[in-house]
Write a protein that holds these residues in place. Structure first.
Motif, PDB file in Angstrom:
ATOM      1  N   ARG A 226      20.300   0.448  24.157  1.00  0.00           N
ATOM      2  CA  ARG A 226      18.840   0.376  23.804  1.00  0.00           C
ATOM      3  C   ARG A 226      17.984   1.291  24.368  1.00  0.00           C
ATOM      4  N   GLU A 227      18.245   1.319  26.006  1.00  0.00           N
ATOM      5  CA  GLU A 227      17.345   2.150  26.782  1.00  0.00           C
ATOM      6  C   GLU A 227      17.450   3.639  26.480  1.00  0.00           C
ATOM      7  N   SER A 228      18.565   3.868  26.113  1.00  0.00           N
ATOM      8  CA  SER A 228      18.885   5.243  25.572  1.00  0.00           C
ATOM      9  C   SER A 228      18.397   5.536  24.262  1.00  0.00           C
ATOM     10  N   LEU A 229      18.158   4.558  23.313  1.00  0.00           N
ATOM     11  CA  LEU A 229      17.611   4.852  21.982  1.00  0.00           C
ATOM     12  C   LEU A 229      16.228   4.886  22.266  1.00  0.00           C
ATOM     13  N   ARG A 230      15.564   4.178  23.273  1.00  0.00           N
ATOM     14  CA  ARG A 230      14.017   4.348  23.400  1.00  0.00           C
ATOM     15  C   ARG A 230      13.905   5.699  23.743  1.00  0.00           C
ATOM     16  N   LEU A 231      14.501   6.268  24.708  1.00  0.00           N
ATOM     17  CA  LEU A 231      14.476   7.605  25.493  1.00  0.00           C
ATOM     18  C   LEU A 231      14.738   8.717  24.607  1.00  0.00           C
ATOM     19  N   THR A 232      15.801   8.449  23.760  1.00  0.00           N
ATOM     20  CA  THR A 232      16.159   9.593  22.747  1.00  0.00           C
ATOM     21  C   THR A 232      16.709   9.041  21.491  1.00  0.00           C
ATOM     22  N   PRO A 233      15.468   8.724  20.755  1.00  0.00           N
ATOM     23  CA  PRO A 233      15.811   8.146  19.632  1.00  0.00           C
ATOM     24  C   PRO A 233      16.465   8.954  18.720  1.00  0.00           C
ATOM     25  N   PRO A 234      17.715   8.337  17.727  1.00  0.00           N
ATOM     26  CA  PRO A 234      18.239   9.552  16.982  1.00  0.00           C
ATOM     27  C   PRO A 234      17.272   9.905  15.699  1.00  0.00           C
ATOM     28  N   ALA A 235      16.373   8.863  15.108  1.00  0.00           N
ATOM     29  CA  ALA A 235      15.458   9.194  14.253  1.00  0.00           C
ATOM     30  C   ALA A 235      14.000   9.484  14.693  1.00  0.00           C
ATOM     31  N   GLN A 236      13.465  10.323  14.222  1.00  0.00           N
ATOM     32  CA  GLN A 236      11.979  10.529  14.684  1.00  0.00           C
ATOM     33  C   GLN A 236      11.003   9.251  14.317  1.00  0.00           C
ATOM     34  N   GLY A 237      11.218   8.833  13.171  1.00  0.00           N
ATOM     35  CA  GLY A 237      10.244   8.049  12.406  1.00  0.00           C
ATOM     36  C   GLY A 237      10.781   8.044  10.987  1.00  0.00           C
ATOM     37  N   ALA A 238       9.870   7.957  10.139  1.00  0.00           N
ATOM     38  CA  ALA A 238      10.073   7.832   8.685  1.00  0.00           C
ATOM     39  C   ALA A 238       8.979   8.115   7.813  1.00  0.00           C
ATOM     40  N   PHE A 239       9.085   8.674   6.577  1.00  0.00           N
ATOM     41  CA  PHE A 239       8.026   8.894   5.545  1.00  0.00           C
ATOM     42  C   PHE A 239       7.837   7.667   4.610  1.00  0.00           C
ATOM     43  N   ARG A 240       6.482   7.780   4.214  1.00  0.00           N
ATOM     44  CA  ARG A 240       6.005   6.765   3.067  1.00  0.00           C
ATOM     45  C   ARG A 240       5.262   7.624   2.321  1.00  0.00           C
ATOM     46  N   GLU A 241       4.696   7.030   1.042  1.00  0.00           N
ATOM     47  CA  GLU A 241       3.855   7.577   0.257  1.00  0.00           C
ATOM     48  C   GLU A 241       2.727   6.620  -0.174  1.00  0.00           C
ATOM     49  N   THR A 242       1.511   6.870   0.021  1.00  0.00           N
ATOM     50  CA  THR A 242       0.296   5.641  -0.248  1.00  0.00           C
ATOM     51  C   THR A 242       0.311   5.642  -1.796  1.00  0.00           C
TER      52      THR A 242
ATOM     53  N   LEU B 172       0.910  -1.144   0.054  1.00  0.00           N
ATOM     54  CA  LEU B 172      -0.064   0.176  -0.090  1.00  0.00           C
ATOM     55  C   LEU B 172       0.861   1.441  -0.045  1.00  0.00           C
ATOM     56  N   LEU B 173       2.285   1.022   0.539  1.00  0.00           N
ATOM     57  CA  LEU B 173       3.073   2.376   0.563  1.00  0.00           C
ATOM     58  C   LEU B 173       4.319   1.946  -0.113  1.00  0.00           C
ATOM     59  N   THR B 174       5.277   3.245  -0.509  1.00  0.00           N
ATOM     60  CA  THR B 174       6.413   3.040  -1.087  1.00  0.00           C
ATOM     61  C   THR B 174       7.196   4.242  -0.261  1.00  0.00           C
ATOM     62  N   SER B 175       8.403   4.087  -0.492  1.00  0.00           N
ATOM     63  CA  SER B 175       9.505   5.167   0.370  1.00  0.00           C
ATOM     64  C   SER B 175       9.081   6.440  -0.441  1.00  0.00           C
ATOM     65  N   TRP B 176       9.525   7.283   0.489  1.00  0.00           N
ATOM     66  CA  TRP B 176       9.614   8.756   0.066  1.00  0.00           C
ATOM     67  C   TRP B 176      10.355   9.664   0.958  1.00  0.00           C
ATOM     68  N   TRP B 177      11.047  10.774   0.098  1.00  0.00           N
ATOM     69  CA  TRP B 177      11.926  11.731   0.942  1.00  0.00           C
ATOM     70  C   TRP B 177      11.258  12.995   0.575  1.00  0.00           C
ATOM     71  N   PRO B 178      11.286  13.804   1.573  1.00  0.00           N
ATOM     72  CA  PRO B 178      10.720  15.361   1.275  1.00  0.00           C
ATOM     73  C   PRO B 178      11.721  16.021   0.024  1.00  0.00           C
ATOM     74  N   GLN B 179      11.113  16.784  -0.429  1.00  0.00           N
ATOM     75  CA  GLN B 179      11.812  17.273  -2.003  1.00  0.00           C
ATOM     76  C   GLN B 179      12.841  18.229  -1.452  1.00  0.00           C
ATOM     77  N   SER B 180      12.887  18.814  -0.121  1.00  0.00           N
ATOM     78  CA  SER B 180      13.983  19.523   0.282  1.00  0.00           C
ATOM     79  C   SER B 180      15.375  18.708   0.586  1.00  0.00           C
ATOM     80  N   MET B 181      14.860  17.402   1.044  1.00  0.00           N
ATOM     81  CA  MET B 181      16.088  16.268   1.345  1.00  0.00           C
ATOM     82  C   MET B 181      16.813  15.867   0.054  1.00  0.00           C
TER      83      MET B 181
END
Length: 477
Positions: free
Chosen positions: A346-362, A100-109
């Motif tokens: 891992r607990e550090s990555l839970r509390l302060t994850p380096p990436a906030q999530g990721a984009f997709r396009e439907t 249902l989805l595919t990878s997507w990057w913002p145009q700025s990136m």
């Protein structure tokens, strides 16, 4: 002057009124289709300002409480967007990749990172490398050979930049280490001046690729585009020189990542072009540089802040150090013994994850949690909606490495590296780099924060405002 205003005012108000009428009608038609609840924010601007001011964690938390804990709509980076929340949202997006989805990057990136010829291409065309190749070069069997290199470079880095009884800034130094390591392992570039020619413009790219996309002189976005051009030019020079050298020497085995890419062929037996190789290397540099530097910094922050955690890590790492000769480098077997240290990371990555999530396009319209998500909308999964959820992690703000003992957290709740078919292939690389760095720092120093309550801001990744200055106290003899 009044006459001029009377003349110009209708010219300004008419198009604005038409835009607002269209915007309102559009929103009305959307509500009739049962789209996710939420708001688009200001015309043209969306909710970019609120996202920047609140930070990703509070932005998502506020809207989950106001609109829906499962999915809500917003407008970010000029795009209609559905934010999926919690473990179920993570699972749905991960499991429907390429369906249902595919990878997507913002145009700025894309404009900051890629050659202009590739900006309008989809990400599969940009890569030109099968994802299996990335997994092959970054799987544990291939990474074992990197551990002594990581260890030797970490020792050298601490010798030169971490002076006992001084105050050092962890974030810029961790960025220096991770970029030097990437240059050595990916490109066999070790000369400090050569690394600097790549590092300086690359920093401009990472600082500006998620900024407001206004391409005027002096803006972060403008600097990111200029920095990206400089990085691509330097990489193209390195790639062309290496290809020529390999042809002259008739090399058939890859000494590093670049050489391996130069030997790869597609289904028709064609080698990758220099531009395609450059795109792939830039993607790997972004993944291995900004996020890993942030992860290292976050771990050091908690070790400096929590003495009871530090002492347990120190005990584990000293046991490993005592089992080795004075100049003997770390091995895969040593890394496998760092179980408590990895739980701390891992607990550090839970509390302060380096990436906030990721984009997709439907790629098709679908229904989720009773709401319609139209084709062409962008989606975003967010780490904090599960990492900080007391339903999955009791007392979510408490630092507790024991959460990762035994079978660990429930599936899809701990997602610093994503999941599904597009789980970050560099997960194991990051694990090794963080653990090797922890080993070398705690063996030498106790850490004490110079600014106890230093504020964290969000750029490409969580960033301590002052770079996390710490006092380095050498262990007594």
């Amino acid at each position: 002057m009044e006459a001029f205003l009377l003349y110009i005012l209708p010219l300004v108000l008419l198009p604005l009124s038409l835009y607002l009428i269209t915007f309102t009608r559009k929103n009305g038609s959307e509500n009739s289709k049962n789209f996710p609840p939420g708001t688009r924010g200001w015309p043209m601007l969306g909710e970019n300002m609120e996202f920047a001011l609140l930070g990703p964690q509070k932005f998502v938390k506020d809207r989950m409480e106001k609109f829906s804990p499962e999915v809500f709509k917003t407008s970010l980076l000029g795009e209609k967007m559905a934010i999926f929340c919690g473990a179920q949202g993570n699972k749905f997006l991960f499991m429907n990749e390429n369906k249902l989805l595919t990878s997507w990057w913002p145009q700025s990136m894309k404009k900051a990172l890629l050659f202009p010829e590739f900006v309008e291409s989809n990400l599969k065309e940009v890569s030109a490398l099968k994802r299996s190749f990335h997994h092959d070069i970054l799987k544990p069997e291939a990474l074992k050979q990197y551990i002594p290199v990581m260890d030797a470079l970490a020792r050298d880095h601490l010798d030169h930049d971490w002076t006992p009884n001084s105050v050092v800034k962890v974030f810029p130094l961790s960025k220096k280490y991770t970029f030097e390591l990437a240059c050595k392992l990916f490109l066999s570039v070790v000369d400090p001046e050569h690394i600097k020619r790549l590092a300086d413009p690359f920093t401009l790219v990472t600082n500006g690729m998620f900024s407001v996309p206004i391409d005027f002189p002096g803006t972060a976005y403008n600097r990111a585009i200029k920095g990206g051009k400089m990085v691509r030019e330097e990489l193209m020079r390195i790639i062309k020189e290496r290809r020529k050298e390999m042809m002259e020497n008739k090399e058939t085995e890859g000494r590093d990542l670049l050489s391996k890419m130069l030997l790869v062929t597609d289904e028709d037996g064609q080698y990758l072009s220099e531009m395609e190789i450059s795109n792939n290397i830039i993607g790997l540099l972004v993944a291995s540089f900004e996020t890993t530097s942030s992860a290292v910094t976050s771990v050091m922050n908690y070790l400096a802040e929590l003495p009871h955690i530090y002492i347990e890590v120190w005990k584990e790492q000293m046991e490993i150090a005592k089992s080795k000769g004075p100049n003997e480098l770390l091995t895969w077997e040593d890394i496998e013994k760092m179980k408590y240290s990895w739980n701390v990371a891992r607990e550090s990555l839970r509390l302060t994850p380096p990436a906030q999530g990721a984009f997709r396009e439907t790629t098709t319209e679908f229904t989720y949690a009773g709401f319609t998500i139209p084709k062409g909308w962008k989606t975003f999964w967010t780490v904090h909606s599960s990492h900080k959820n007391p339903k999955y992690f009791p007392e979510p703000e408490k630092f507790d490495p024991s959460r990762f003992e035994g079978s660990g957290p429930a599936p899809y709740t701990f997602v610093p590296f994503g999941g599904g078919p597009r789980m970050c292939p560099g997960k194991e690389y990051a694990r090794l780099e963080v653990l090797v760095f922890m080993h070398n720092v705690v063996r030498r120093f106790k850490l004490e924060k110079a600014i106890p309550n230093e504020k964290i801001v969000f750029y490409a990744s969580p960033t301590p405002v002052h770079g996390l200055p710490v006092h380095l106290q050498p262990h007594g003899k």
